[in-house]
Write a protein that holds these residues in place. Structure first.
Motif, PDB file in Angstrom:
ATOM      1  N   UNK A 104      23.313 126.494 -27.834  1.00  0.00           N
ATOM      2  CA  UNK A 104      22.167 126.981 -27.063  1.00  0.00           C
ATOM      3  C   UNK A 104      22.212 126.530 -25.603  1.00  0.00           C
ATOM      4  N   UNK A 105      23.135 125.625 -25.250  1.00  0.00           N
ATOM      5  CA  UNK A 105      23.264 125.199 -23.856  1.00  0.00           C
ATOM      6  C   UNK A 105      24.302 126.015 -23.082  1.00  0.00           C
ATOM      7  N   UNK A 106      24.858 127.053 -23.681  1.00  0.00           N
ATOM      8  CA  UNK A 106      25.791 127.906 -22.935  1.00  0.00           C
ATOM      9  C   UNK A 106      25.067 128.700 -21.849  1.00  0.00           C
ATOM     10  N   UNK A 107      23.834 129.117 -22.098  1.00  0.00           N
ATOM     11  CA  UNK A 107      23.071 129.810 -21.064  1.00  0.00           C
ATOM     12  C   UNK A 107      22.783 128.881 -19.888  1.00  0.00           C
ATOM     13  N   UNK A 108      22.299 127.639 -20.115  1.00  0.00           N
ATOM     14  CA  UNK A 108      22.156 126.718 -18.986  1.00  0.00           C
ATOM     15  C   UNK A 108      23.488 126.423 -18.282  1.00  0.00           C
ATOM     16  N   UNK A 109      24.594 126.421 -19.001  1.00  0.00           N
ATOM     17  CA  UNK A 109      25.903 126.215 -18.371  1.00  0.00           C
ATOM     18  C   UNK A 109      26.200 127.355 -17.406  1.00  0.00           C
ATOM     19  N   UNK A 110      25.892 128.588 -17.807  1.00  0.00           N
ATOM     20  CA  UNK A 110      26.079 129.733 -16.917  1.00  0.00           C
ATOM     21  C   UNK A 110      25.147 129.626 -15.711  1.00  0.00           C
ATOM     22  N   UNK A 111      23.910 129.156 -15.936  1.00  0.00           N
ATOM     23  CA  UNK A 111      22.967 128.978 -14.827  1.00  0.00           C
ATOM     24  C   UNK A 111      23.496 127.957 -13.829  1.00  0.00           C
ATOM     25  N   UNK A 112      24.045 126.841 -14.333  1.00  0.00           N
ATOM     26  CA  UNK A 112      24.605 125.823 -13.442  1.00  0.00           C
ATOM     27  C   UNK A 112      25.809 126.372 -12.690  1.00  0.00           C
TER      28      UNK A 112
END
Length: 129
Positions: free
Chosen positions: A31-39
């Motif tokens: 579920x942290x892949x979306x925040x990784x893309x945001x970063x």
């Protein structure tokens, strides 16, 4: 054969711990892949302007913040990162210049392959249920 492959984004960072910069690796998966893309988008969209025009500086030219936020779906709950850019480093400031140099050295070390995350193998508990 029992192997499991999971997509994971790794970020080599300087974490400020009690005001001291320490190298760290942040792994973002599931579920942290979306925040990784945001970063990644925050880093890619960082633009500086000088006398020659606009350019994309090194990723370590800015300070970022990773907060955690709770998520829920039904009876399940988990936490994900919420990245944001705090500020750009000002290399005319002695403290910021020092952070920039440390981050640059970390980037060079990682690029050479000298800094590699240490992985732990899962402990074999014997029976698989």
């Amino acid at each position: 054969n029992g192997n499991y492959v999971e997509k994971t984004a790794y970020f080599y960072v300087l974490a400020l711990v009690d005001g001291e910069p320490r190298p760290a690796v942040i792994a973002m998966r599931s579920s942290n892949l979306t925040p990784a893309r945001e970063l990644n988008n925050l880093i890619k969209n960082l633009r500086f302007t000088d006398a020659e025009g606009s350019f994309n500086p090194a990723a370590y030219s800015a300070v970022y913040n990773l907060k955690t936020v709770g998520k829920t779906a039904g009876s399940k709950s988990w936490h994900v990162y919420k990245p944001s850019r705090v500020r750009n480093l000002d290399v005319s400031n002695k403290e910021d210049a020092g952070l920039y140099e440390i981050a640059q050295q970390l980037q060079q070390t990682v690029s050479k392959g000298a800094a590699v995350p240490k992985y732990e193998a899962p402990k074999n508990t014997g029976d698989i249920v």
